[in-house]
Design a protein around this motif. Structure first.
Motif, PDB file in Angstrom:
ATOM      1  N   VAL A 163     -58.655 -18.615 -37.413  1.00 26.11           N
ATOM      2  CA  VAL A 163     -58.021 -19.892 -37.117  1.00 26.11           C
ATOM      3  C   VAL A 163     -56.634 -19.923 -37.743  1.00 26.11           C
ATOM      4  O   VAL A 163     -56.464 -19.556 -38.905  1.00 26.11           O
ATOM      5  CB  VAL A 163     -58.867 -21.067 -37.672  1.00 26.11           C
ATOM      6  N   GLU A 164     -55.665 -20.335 -36.955  1.00 24.32           N
ATOM      7  CA  GLU A 164     -54.307 -20.591 -37.451  1.00 24.32           C
ATOM      8  C   GLU A 164     -54.050 -22.088 -37.296  1.00 24.32           C
ATOM      9  O   GLU A 164     -54.339 -22.662 -36.257  1.00 24.32           O
ATOM     10  CB  GLU A 164     -53.272 -19.817 -36.642  1.00 24.32           C
ATOM     11  N   PHE A 208     -54.688 -26.742 -34.131  1.00 21.76           N
ATOM     12  CA  PHE A 208     -54.947 -25.384 -34.593  1.00 21.76           C
ATOM     13  C   PHE A 208     -55.037 -24.450 -33.394  1.00 21.76           C
ATOM     14  O   PHE A 208     -55.106 -24.895 -32.249  1.00 21.76           O
ATOM     15  CB  PHE A 208     -56.232 -25.307 -35.428  1.00 21.76           C
ATOM     16  N   LYS A 252     -59.534 -24.734 -41.851  1.00 27.05           N
ATOM     17  CA  LYS A 252     -59.868 -23.449 -41.216  1.00 27.05           C
ATOM     18  C   LYS A 252     -61.365 -23.168 -41.301  1.00 27.05           C
ATOM     19  O   LYS A 252     -61.996 -22.785 -40.308  1.00 27.05           O
ATOM     20  CB  LYS A 252     -59.101 -22.296 -41.885  1.00 27.05           C
TER      21      LYS A 252
END
Length: 92
Positions: A47-48, A33, A73
């Protein structure tokens, strides 16, 4: 003529990370992430996830991807909020 400050009022930093997390029926346990830390008077986190990695490991569970992505996430964000994340400098 216009004048523009040379100091940004909003800064976004990107940090790569991994988390060990289990999802039923999925063999992979380590997920990649990126944490987006935004500073604009206060610090916030987003968060990606690594979508390519999720699609690869959830090919049989397409209907579960959205729920699992959001779970991951929120887990990362909860750990950041509780200061339970280890920040390590990137080795060059």
């Amino acid at each position: 003529m216009i004048n523009i400050s040379n100091k940004p009022s909003k800064q976004v930093e990107h940090f790569q990370g991994t988390i060990t997390m289990s999802f039923p029926g999925v063999k992979n346990k380590d997920w990649n992430f990126t944490v987006l830390r935004t500073t604009n008077g206060i610090t916030t986190f987003d968060v990606e996830i690594d979508e390519k990695q999720f699609n690869e490991h959830f090919s049989e569970y397409k209907d579960s991807i959205a729920f699992c992505v959001e779970t991951l996430k929120e887990t990362v964000k909860a750990n950041l909020a509780k200061e339970q994340a280890t920040w390590k400098p990137t080795e060059k």
